[in-house]
Design a protein around this motif. Structure first.
Motif, PDB file in Angstrom:
ATOM      1  N   HIS A 175       0.871  -1.086  -0.064  1.00  0.00           N
ATOM      2  CA  HIS A 175      -0.002   0.563  -0.364  1.00  0.00           C
ATOM      3  C   HIS A 175       1.141   1.128   0.260  1.00  0.00           C
ATOM      4  N   GLN A 176       1.977   1.540   0.752  1.00  0.00           N
ATOM      5  CA  GLN A 176       2.705   2.265   0.879  1.00  0.00           C
ATOM      6  C   GLN A 176       3.471   2.570  -0.476  1.00  0.00           C
ATOM      7  N   HIS A 177       3.651   1.253  -1.314  1.00  0.00           N
ATOM      8  CA  HIS A 177       4.140   1.635  -2.685  1.00  0.00           C
ATOM      9  C   HIS A 177       3.544   2.293  -3.612  1.00  0.00           C
ATOM     10  N   GLU A 178       2.148   1.974  -3.106  1.00  0.00           N
ATOM     11  CA  GLU A 178       0.910   2.464  -4.382  1.00  0.00           C
ATOM     12  C   GLU A 178       0.919   3.691  -4.277  1.00  0.00           C
ATOM     13  N   LEU A 179       0.643   4.055  -3.226  1.00  0.00           N
ATOM     14  CA  LEU A 179       0.400   5.924  -2.144  1.00  0.00           C
ATOM     15  C   LEU A 179       1.676   6.032  -3.395  1.00  0.00           C
ATOM     16  N   SER A 180       2.985   6.149  -2.670  1.00  0.00           N
ATOM     17  CA  SER A 180       4.122   6.241  -3.768  1.00  0.00           C
ATOM     18  C   SER A 180       4.413   6.549  -4.927  1.00  0.00           C
ATOM     19  N   GLN A 181       3.626   5.602  -5.645  1.00  0.00           N
ATOM     20  CA  GLN A 181       3.603   5.879  -7.270  1.00  0.00           C
ATOM     21  C   GLN A 181       2.349   6.540  -7.606  1.00  0.00           C
ATOM     22  N   LEU A 182       1.551   6.599  -6.688  1.00  0.00           N
ATOM     23  CA  LEU A 182       0.217   7.743  -7.019  1.00  0.00           C
ATOM     24  C   LEU A 182       0.516   9.707  -6.708  1.00  0.00           C
ATOM     25  N   THR A 183       1.581   9.520  -5.706  1.00  0.00           N
ATOM     26  CA  THR A 183       2.267  10.678  -5.283  1.00  0.00           C
ATOM     27  C   THR A 183       2.703  11.518  -6.320  1.00  0.00           C
ATOM     28  N   ARG A 184       3.281  10.256  -6.698  1.00  0.00           N
ATOM     29  CA  ARG A 184       4.782  10.494  -7.772  1.00  0.00           C
ATOM     30  C   ARG A 184       3.468  11.153  -9.012  1.00  0.00           C
ATOM     31  N   TRP A 185       2.698  10.315  -9.667  1.00  0.00           N
ATOM     32  CA  TRP A 185       2.068  10.619 -10.264  1.00  0.00           C
ATOM     33  C   TRP A 185       0.895  12.721 -10.426  1.00  0.00           C
ATOM     34  N   TYR A 186       0.896  12.519  -8.875  1.00  0.00           N
ATOM     35  CA  TYR A 186       0.047  13.653  -8.768  1.00  0.00           C
ATOM     36  C   TYR A 186       0.820  15.220  -9.118  1.00  0.00           C
ATOM     37  N   LYS A 187       1.830  14.991  -8.575  1.00  0.00           N
ATOM     38  CA  LYS A 187       3.091  16.125  -8.085  1.00  0.00           C
ATOM     39  C   LYS A 187       3.141  16.381  -9.386  1.00  0.00           C
ATOM     40  N   ASP A 188       3.081  15.348 -10.840  1.00  0.00           N
ATOM     41  CA  ASP A 188       3.417  15.554 -11.928  1.00  0.00           C
ATOM     42  C   ASP A 188       2.713  15.942 -12.193  1.00  0.00           C
ATOM     43  N   LEU A 189       1.468  16.168 -12.275  1.00  0.00           N
ATOM     44  CA  LEU A 189       0.042  16.924 -12.717  1.00  0.00           C
ATOM     45  C   LEU A 189       0.129  18.429 -12.709  1.00  0.00           C
ATOM     46  N   ARG A 246      -6.598  -0.636  -6.899  1.00  0.00           N
ATOM     47  CA  ARG A 246      -6.517   0.315  -5.900  1.00  0.00           C
ATOM     48  C   ARG A 246      -6.315   1.929  -6.389  1.00  0.00           C
ATOM     49  N   ILE A 247      -5.448   1.423  -7.475  1.00  0.00           N
ATOM     50  CA  ILE A 247      -4.215   2.461  -8.261  1.00  0.00           C
ATOM     51  C   ILE A 247      -5.438   3.488  -9.425  1.00  0.00           C
ATOM     52  N   VAL A 248      -6.621   2.530 -10.164  1.00  0.00           N
ATOM     53  CA  VAL A 248      -6.983   3.324 -11.516  1.00  0.00           C
ATOM     54  C   VAL A 248      -8.384   4.331  -9.968  1.00  0.00           C
ATOM     55  N   ILE A 249      -8.399   3.243  -8.955  1.00  0.00           N
ATOM     56  CA  ILE A 249      -9.590   3.679  -8.396  1.00  0.00           C
ATOM     57  C   ILE A 249      -9.509   5.240  -7.397  1.00  0.00           C
ATOM     58  N   THR A 250      -7.960   5.480  -6.460  1.00  0.00           N
ATOM     59  CA  THR A 250      -7.779   7.120  -6.789  1.00  0.00           C
ATOM     60  C   THR A 250      -7.273   7.814  -7.521  1.00  0.00           C
ATOM     61  N   LYS A 251      -7.155   6.965  -8.550  1.00  0.00           N
ATOM     62  CA  LYS A 251      -6.656   8.236  -9.866  1.00  0.00           C
ATOM     63  C   LYS A 251      -8.229   8.951 -10.277  1.00  0.00           C
ATOM     64  N   VAL A 252      -9.667   7.374 -10.980  1.00  0.00           N
ATOM     65  CA  VAL A 252     -10.691   8.257 -10.621  1.00  0.00           C
ATOM     66  C   VAL A 252     -11.480   9.572 -10.187  1.00  0.00           C
ATOM     67  N   ILE A 253     -11.109   8.977  -8.384  1.00  0.00           N
ATOM     68  CA  ILE A 253     -11.288   9.056  -7.403  1.00  0.00           C
ATOM     69  C   ILE A 253     -10.560  10.920  -7.615  1.00  0.00           C
ATOM     70  N   ALA A 254      -9.767  10.829  -7.607  1.00  0.00           N
ATOM     71  CA  ALA A 254      -8.715  12.038  -7.931  1.00  0.00           C
ATOM     72  C   ALA A 254      -9.064  13.121  -8.806  1.00  0.00           C
ATOM     73  N   ILE A 255      -9.621  12.776 -10.014  1.00  0.00           N
ATOM     74  CA  ILE A 255      -9.967  13.454 -11.237  1.00  0.00           C
ATOM     75  C   ILE A 255     -11.180  14.262 -10.776  1.00  0.00           C
TER      76      ILE A 255
END
Length: 364
Positions: free
Chosen positions: A216-230, A263-272
């Motif tokens: 879960h921590q690794h997933e969150l690391s990927q997601l925060t990097r994706w979000y920061k890059d946006l 989980r990664i997909v759900i997080t990205k979709v909800i963030a958008i």
């Protein structure tokens, strides 16, 4: 790259240990025992420690066999309150139609639970947890909840330290209403204090929890990097930054390792969607939102030229995200499902939001 390799090394190391523990615990599950309650107790323990997902088919097979072979299990034996409530709850949690009439033997002539039961704090706690599995019209379980709530806190003060912790924890976080990861973390700590604990189960639970948390921590690391890059913070300063919150939501819906991509997909979709929601609620003008709504309905990159500058980026990342999902789902032969997601964004979200704005400003 180095961080990923370290994650992979640790995750694989945990995985190897877990495979060894799984064999030992599976032997416990399939071992023949004359007491079916012992088997049900083991299944409940695996659920509480967050380990049951490793043995889903075995657990279902055992419960099905017990339920069919002993249809009147709780009627034919003189089990105490703790056991009756435990068996009732475990079967109900797994979808079996266990009748609530099994508690009638604990009711006095006035239709109330017998006061003598208050001398059994462990049984009262078990009844309290079972009461949350009640359905509409099951008055006896409503009464069970009221009865146990009226006594448990005072019983906790007179119980041994471990039972006191279990009672207070259950009052704050009833097991049936607690999210799986929080329940596993709490029950692992409580089980470690149990003098009758099985060390194999305890170590298995600890390692498995750490492995899932690492993922879960690794997933969150990927997601925060994706979000920061946006560059959301700069481009959309009005929006709420909820990437951690949305990942927690996703993790509580599906915590198991095999659902990592989900989980990664759900997080990205909800963030958008959250970004879209904030744009509609607090930033965009009616004219801008009308154009954006039309663009979403068309769902085509050619609509970019008709949007304000800040909306072009928002529209682009929405298209790109769903294009990414379509590519991944196509690999699995499930590309048809992306259309449902698009329809949700088009109609359920945007139409309802623009209608709300029109009502607010009394526009035609």
């Amino acid at each position: 790259m180095i961080c990923y390799l370290l994650f992979l090394q640790a995750f694989e190391s945990y995985g190897k240990q877990i495979e060894m523990f799984k064999e030992s615990v599976k032997d416990m599950l399939i071992a023949r025992t004359g007491d079916v309650v012992d088997k049900i107790s083991l299944i409940d323990l695996l659920c509480r420690l967050g380990l049951s997902y490793h043995f889903q088919s075995d657990i279902e097979e055992h419960l099905q066999r017990i339920f069919c072979a002993h249809p009147n299990l709780l009627d034919t034996s003189d089990y105490d309150l703790y056991t009756v409530a435990l068996v009732f709850r475990v079967f109900r949690q797994h979808g079996y139609k266990m009748p609530c009439d099994v508690f009638k033997k604990f009711i006095d002539n006035d239709g109330k639970f017998k006061e003598a039961l208050t001398g059994d704090p462990k049984g009262m706690l078990s009844l309290y947890e079972a009461s949350y599995l009640g359905m509409h019209g099951e008055d006896i379980l409503d009464e069970a909840l009221a009865f146990t709530l009226a006594h448990l806190e005072s019983l906790a003060s007179r119980s041994n330290p471990l039972l006191k912790k279990q009672i207070m924890n259950a009052l704050q976080w009833p097991y049936h209403r607690c999210t799986p990861r929080i329940a596993a973390r709490q029950n692992n700590s409580l089980y470690e204090e149990d003098e009758s604990r099985n060390e194999t189960l305890l170590q298995f639970a600890k390692i498995d929890f750490n492995r899932v948390q690492l993922l879960h921590q690794h997933e969150l690391s990927q997601l925060t990097r994706w979000y920061k890059d946006l560059n959301v913070g700069t481009l959309f300063p009005y929006t709420r930054h909820r990437i951690v919150e949305t990942h927690v939501w996703a993790s509580e819906m599906y915590f198991e390792p095999q659902y990592s991509y989900g989980r990664i997909v759900i997080t990205k979709v909800i963030a958008i969607l959250s970004l879209l929601d904030d744009t509609y609620d607090v930033y965009g003008t009616i004219e801008e939102l009308d154009r954006f709504t039309d663009a979403i309905i068309r769902w085509d990159s050619s609509a970019l030229d008709e949007l304000p500058e800040y909306m072009k980026f928002l529209y682009g990342i929405s298209l790109n995200l769903f294009d990414e999902l379509e590519r991944e789902l196509t690999k699995e032969g499930r590309s048809y499902s992306i259309n449902y997601a698009r329809e949700t964004v088009r109609f359920n979200l945007l139409f309802s939001t623009i209608h709300g704005l029109q009502t607010l400003f009394q526009l035609d």
